[in-house]
Enzyme design. Structure first.
Site, mmCIF file in Angstrom:
data_model
loop_
_atom_site.group_PDB
_atom_site.id
_atom_site.type_symbol
_atom_site.label_atom_id
_atom_site.label_comp_id
_atom_site.label_asym_id
_atom_site.label_seq_id
_atom_site.Cartn_x
_atom_site.Cartn_y
_atom_site.Cartn_z
ATOM 1 N N HIS B 38 54.412 15.234 46.048
ATOM 2 C CA HIS B 38 55.821 14.501 46.057
ATOM 3 C C HIS B 38 55.300 13.156 45.238
ATOM 4 C CE1 HIS B 38 57.891 16.819 48.788
ATOM 5 N NE2 HIS B 38 58.870 16.113 48.683
ATOM 6 N N LYS B 103 59.243 20.284 59.815
ATOM 7 C CA LYS B 103 59.485 20.113 61.152
ATOM 8 C C LYS B 103 59.427 18.792 61.524
ATOM 9 C CE LYS B 103 54.615 20.192 61.984
ATOM 10 N NZ LYS B 103 54.094 19.275 62.934
#
Lengths: 279, 181
Positions: B38, B103
């Site tokens: 990222h 998650k």
């Protein structure tokens, strides 16, 4: 003196690591099945069924239980009557770890804290060594995942806060963790010692099998109370709600300074992977 | 709660009909990216360089898979904690990313971005990496191989099992802890 060959240690440690990352230990597997039977919520049951199926699959293939095969953490009890032939213990453990992570298709997760460059072979292992009486060498391994480690906390409470303060800190830590550390978790709690010892106690506590209380009845009672309070949070498996937020709570205690009350909570995900070898 | 079979790339109408708690089986192409990838994507955007994959309608899976054993397309490959990507997610949704898979909790900023740009956050079962790997039929590194497990991979998935955790309407699936934080 008892002599142990470094090569034997290497091979045993390598195999222990590869097995720990693939074969879920019986206590955890049994706890999944027990929780599955006790849960009423369909989503909680579904998550637990998946975890049981995942454990069965990993056991019968070369796939790791979880892609996060962790920082390689070791606790060594080094009997003072033991001599290792042909190697230095920490180097033997490190070499065995590198071989296990390579041959076992385990992920290498260690990196430089600032540049984030991966060390490439999961080195260095994190080794806690203790010299103990006797001529036994005991090496315990934990594959410690990062997601649950990130939700772990340490606090320097005031002595006046006592047990209510400890209890609230543990429960609050788990409430804040919520779904992040892959519940149902195993919770290691270290009470006392110093700023550095409390978290080490908390981590060490995680080696105790699920369902096995601290032998001190007073501490065992604390474990029971904390587990009930954490499960009352209702976070449930993967945070989807349910009775099982944690599978167990393990408390270790140590005397501390008259001014201090250190408390540490080391959160372990449901993929609680520990194993030991004894020479 | 409904069950949907969806294919990539995701369209706005695929996403807006989803509600927190729905089950989705996803088939098609998804891209892996976690922390380090990222950061690299953001640097590429800052320098106005082309990205390694087309963001429009894309699905990003927050995962760093284990190496593939012989005969497997990929090793164990379950989700990592999504919160570490919260700082990057709104910018990616603004540029066309339709969904992320991970998650754990997201920030209000991410939930606002899901509403603003019609996106969705899916949960996969954490710690079920062996099981989830069985729904991945191909894996190829397409960018940043130097990141090792954090490289960007193009995955082909078949009926990848997901739960809608945060939808495009501001709803969240996770249980609220019985504790006043």
């Amino acid at each position: 003196m008892k002599s142990i060959n470094a090569r034997d240690i290497h091979d045993s440690v390598r195999d222990m690591i590869m097995d720990a990352c693939r074969i879920l230990s019986d206590d955890v597997y049994i706890a999944f099945n027990k929780a599955h039977a006790e849960e009423d919520s369909p989503s909680a049951k579904e998550v637990l069924a998946q975890l049981i199926e995942n454990a069965d699959l990993a056991r019968n293939t070369q796939l790791a239980l979880c892609q996060d095969t962790g920082s390689a953490v070791f606790f060594v009890d080094y009997g003072e009557g033991v001599r290792i032939e042909g190697g230095n213990l920490e180097q033997v453990i490190a070499d065995a770890m590198v071989e296990a992570y390579d041959k076992g298709f385990l992920r290498k997760s260690m990196c430089h804290p600032l540049t984030r460059k991966n060390t490439g072979d999961n080195t260095p292992p994190i080794i806690h060594s203790h010299v103990v009486p006797g001529d036994t060498l005991r090496i315990r391994f934990m594959a410690k995942g990062g997601g649950s480690e990130n939700m772990s906390r340490v606090a320097m409470l005031k002595p006046a806060q006592g047990w209510p303060g400890i209890r609230d800190f543990v429960v609050r830590t788990m409430a804040e963790a919520g779904p992040n550390p892959c519940p149902p978790t195993v919770v290691g709690v270290g009470i006392g010692g110093t700023f550095d010892l409390a978290p080490t106690l908390a981590k060490k506590a995680l080696f105790r099998p699920i369902g096995k209380h601290n032998p001190d009845p007073e501490i065992a009672r604390m474990e029971t109370e904390l587990l009930a309070a954490i499960n009352d949070l209702g976070i449930g498996p993967m945070g989807l709600g349910g009775k099982t937020t944690s599978l167990d709570v393990k408390v270790e205690m140590h005397p501390c300074h008259i001014a201090s009350l250190p408390v540490a909570v080391n959160v372990q995900c449901h993929s609680s992977r520990t194993k030991e070898v004894v020479f | 709660m409904a069950t949907y079979n969806l294919a990539t790339p995701l369209r706005e109408e695929d996403v807006t009909r989803l509600r927190a708690g729905d089950v989705v089986y996803l088939t098609g192409t998804i891209y892996t990216a976690r922390d380090a990838a990222h950061k690299k994507l953001m640097e590429a955007l800052d320098r106005e360089e082309p990205l390694p994959f087309d963001l429009e309608g894309s699905v990003i899976y927050y995962v760093g898979p284990a190496p593939a054993p012989p005969g497997c397309a990929i090793g164990s490959a379950g989700p990592t904690t999504s919160g570490r990507m919260d700082t990057y997610a709104p910018r990616l949704h603004a540029l066309g990313v339709k969904a992320s898979i991970g998650k754990g909790k997201r920030t209000q900023e991410v939930r606002d971005a899901l509403m603003a740009y019609k996106g969705v956050y899916f949960g996969a079962t954490g710690g079920a990496g062996a099981l989830l790997s069985q729904r991945i039929t191909a894996s190829e590194i397409i960018a940043y191989p130097e990141l090792g497990p954090e490289a960007i991979r193009r995955l082909t998935v078949k009926d990848f099992p997901l739960l809608v955790v945060n939808d495009a309407h501001g709803e969240e699936l996770y249980a609220k802890p019985n504790y006043k934080l």
